[in-house]
Design a protein around this motif. Structure first.
Motif, mmCIF file in Angstrom:
data_model
loop_
_atom_site.group_PDB
_atom_site.id
_atom_site.type_symbol
_atom_site.label_atom_id
_atom_site.label_comp_id
_atom_site.label_asym_id
_atom_site.label_seq_id
_atom_site.Cartn_x
_atom_site.Cartn_y
_atom_site.Cartn_z
ATOM 1 N N CYS A 467 0.760 -1.005 0.028
ATOM 2 C CA CYS A 467 -0.154 0.016 -0.195
ATOM 3 C C CYS A 467 0.988 1.148 -0.102
ATOM 4 O O CYS A 467 0.205 2.475 -0.169
ATOM 5 C CB CYS A 467 -0.848 0.153 1.448
ATOM 6 S SG CYS A 467 -0.109 0.157 2.862
ATOM 7 N N CYS A 472 3.453 -0.599 7.487
ATOM 8 C CA CYS A 472 3.157 -1.941 6.545
ATOM 9 C C CYS A 472 4.418 -2.202 6.130
ATOM 10 O O CYS A 472 4.904 -3.478 6.210
ATOM 11 C CB CYS A 472 2.134 -1.727 5.491
ATOM 12 S SG CYS A 472 0.462 -1.459 6.101
ATOM 13 N N CYS A 499 -2.157 -5.329 -0.011
ATOM 14 C CA CYS A 499 -1.011 -5.181 0.883
ATOM 15 C C CYS A 499 -1.095 -6.294 1.859
ATOM 16 O O CYS A 499 -2.294 -6.471 2.694
ATOM 17 C CB CYS A 499 -1.299 -3.913 1.628
ATOM 18 S SG CYS A 499 0.100 -3.648 2.901
ATOM 19 N N CYS A 502 -2.067 -4.681 5.846
ATOM 20 C CA CYS A 502 -3.239 -3.996 6.204
ATOM 21 C C CYS A 502 -4.506 -4.408 5.112
ATOM 22 O O CYS A 502 -5.563 -4.121 5.450
ATOM 23 C CB CYS A 502 -3.275 -2.435 5.810
ATOM 24 S SG CYS A 502 -3.011 -1.834 4.392
#
Ligand code: P5A
Ligand code: ZN
Length: 516
Positions: A467, A472, A499, A502
């Motif tokens: 993302c 992340c 992703c 997330c």
């Protein structure tokens, strides 16, 4: 020279020149091998580990092919053998050729006063653990400590403050090729991670605005890609994630090379410095309205990692494989004699003369060694073409031409030898690039989950949706114990997926790899 070459090598060297190999004027002959010189070819072949054991292969090859000597008694500092230095010279000549079109070469001092070094907060933070300091002049403590440049922003920008006056001075594009010092704490390796980088090419440019600097970053990357293309090395370009950018930069774009062991080597970086350094070093220009403005800057660098990439990407179990443009010796001519033959000797030296007169770097190896021993030696050195002339060849007024990159043997007419050599050079270069490109493409693996990444990361590069969020990204790096190189330019960076942290849908594909 005799003061620097141990006596026993010098002895070999002299003998080699005087009695063994006839050195045609257009090629230098280098010191005799420092090791293995007295072994038979069969034994020697065993002494280079297979390239599949990359790390051992690399270290041994540097010594036996005489690129670097690692026996210098300071950790992280290595010595260029003359042969290795010749490859370096030719490689950096390409870099100079590319830069000299619209850059100017310069040279700044090695020592940087502490007060200048300490001006840019991010920059200091990034380098404080890596700087060597000069504290004394003789026995006297210096009033101001001097840093050995780890990179030259803080040496160059105080002068840019003085030099840059008006928008008419911009863009300013300078570069230098110098040594820099970094007290690296990670595992040091010759040509790859050095404490004295001997061949640091750094460019520093100044522009009127952010956009113009951004264009320069793109241009720098284009130059680096062209540079690596000339070395027949394919590269991957990506913008580094924020946590991995150059200290003091707005953003960093990097050029990576995939090494044989599946790790990537960051082989060049270009940084957009915005007006961050201009503000701390007070680099201003008068714009067309007569107002003072802060300049925008970029810097970009390449080191002898370029030579590490060159050796590693193309080399094989027999030793170096060099693209003709950077090969110190491009052609070796070996007479195939059964007893003495004046005709064959003459044919060999005629061919050598023809090539030599036309700028080809040739060695005529008419020494007493058996042909097999000669093949071994010149293959190890990566000589792109071997020309053999024996009785049967001569009867047909031909030569046998053997390519180092493919091992393919062909017959070529002697009266057209120059053209035969030249077209093969082009073909060798293209073949080396295509081979390397295929090997790169085959080792980029599409992954949808971090588990898949873990399964592939030891073979090469993993491509996975990301993302773009810092949290992340850091979590992904931690989970697979590999780095995010960034979201690459071009199609490799585009795709569709979620992703892995997330679960947000994204069109961005990141590439991950274990890095040097
Ligand atoms: C750009 C040039 C800089 O230092 N300042 C001037 C900017 N960038 S950099 O990313 O830190 O380094 C540029 C390139 O140098 C190589 N490199 C090294 N090579 C060998 N040994 C080292 N210790 C080392 N450190 C960096 C990398 O290729 C890097 O991209
Ligand atoms: Zn995410």
């Amino acid at each position: 020279m005799s003061r620097f070459i141990p006596h026993k090598f010098l002895h070999f060297f002299k003998i080699l020149i005087a009695y063994k190999t006839k050195v045609v004027a257009c090629t230098v002959n280098y010191m005799a091998e420092t090791r293995n010189a007295d072994k038979k070819p069969e034994e020697k072949a065993e002494s280079l580990p297979s390239k599949s054991k990359f790390s051992e292969w690399y270290n041994e090859l540097l010594l036996v092919s005489q690129i670097m000597d690692v026996r210098y008694p300071v950790k992280g500092l290595y010595v260029w053998f003359p042969f290795g230095f010749d490859i370096r010279k030719r490689t950096y000549a390409i870099m100079r050729e590319l830069l000299d079109k619209d850059h100017q070469e310069t040279m700044f001092p090695l020592l940087i006063p502490e007060n200048e070094f300490m001006k840019e907060a991010e920059h200091i933070k990034g380098f404080e653990n890596e700087v060597y300091w000069v504290t004394h002049g003789g026995l006297t403590e210096l009033d101001m400590k001097l840093a050995l440049r780890p990179t030259s922003e803080t040496a160059i920008y105080p002068m840019y403050k003085v030099w840059v006056r008006s928008h008419a001075d911009l863009p300013l594009r300078l570069y230098q090729i110098v040594n820099t010092f970094r007290y690296e704490t990670k595992h040091t390796r010759p040509l790859i991670r050095l404490r004295e980088i001997t061949s640091f090419k750094e460019a520093h440019t100044v522009h009127t605005d952010w956009d113009d600097a951004a264009k320069q970053v793109e241009e720098a990357i284009r130059i680096y890609q062209e540079f690596y293309r000339r070395l027949a090395i394919p590269t991957i370009v990506s913008r580094r994630p924020d946590w991995d950018k150059f200290p003091g930069a707005d953003y960093t774009t990097a050029v990576d090379v995939l090494m044989p062991d599946g790790k990537t080597l960051q082989s060049g970086t270009a940084h957009h410095l915005a007006d961050n350094f201009a503000k701390t070093f007070d680099i201003k220009y008068e714009d067309i309205n007569g107002e003072q403005q802060y300049a925008h800057q970029t810097c970009y660098g390449v080191s002898e990692r370029s030579i590490a990439a060159l050796i590693s990407v193309h080399g094989d179990d027999k030793g170096l494989v060099l693209p003709p443009e950077v090969a110190p010796t491009q052609v070796v001519i070996i007479p195939i004699l059964f007893g003495k033959s004046d005709e064959i000797s003459k044919a060999c030296s005629d061919a050598a003369d023809t090539l030599c007169e036309n700028g080809i770097r040739v060695v005529l190896d008419d020494g007493d060694d058996r042909p097999g021993a000669k093949y071994y030696k010149w293959e190890m050195k990566g000589v792109p073409l071997r020309i053999e002339i024996g009785p049967r060849d001569l009867k047909n007024n031909a030569a046998t031409v053997v390519r180092r990159d493919t091992g393919v043997k062909e017959t070529a007419p002697l009266n057209n030898i120059l053209e035969e050599v030249k077209t093969r050079f082009e073909s060798i270069h293209e073949n080396l690039f295509e081979k390397a490109k295929k090997s790169l493409d085959e080792r980029i693996f599409d992954c949808a989950s971090l588990n898949e990444v873990k399964g592939k990361i030891h073979k090469g590069i993993a491509r996975i949706p990301w993302c773009g969020e810092r949290e992340c990204g850091l979590a992904m790096e931690e989970e697979v114990d590999a780095g995010i190189l960034g979201i690459p330019q071009g199609d490799v960076g585009k795709g569709k997926g979620n992703c892995p942290i997330c679960n947000k849908e994204t069109g961005n594909m990141a590439i991950m790899a274990r890095t040097y």
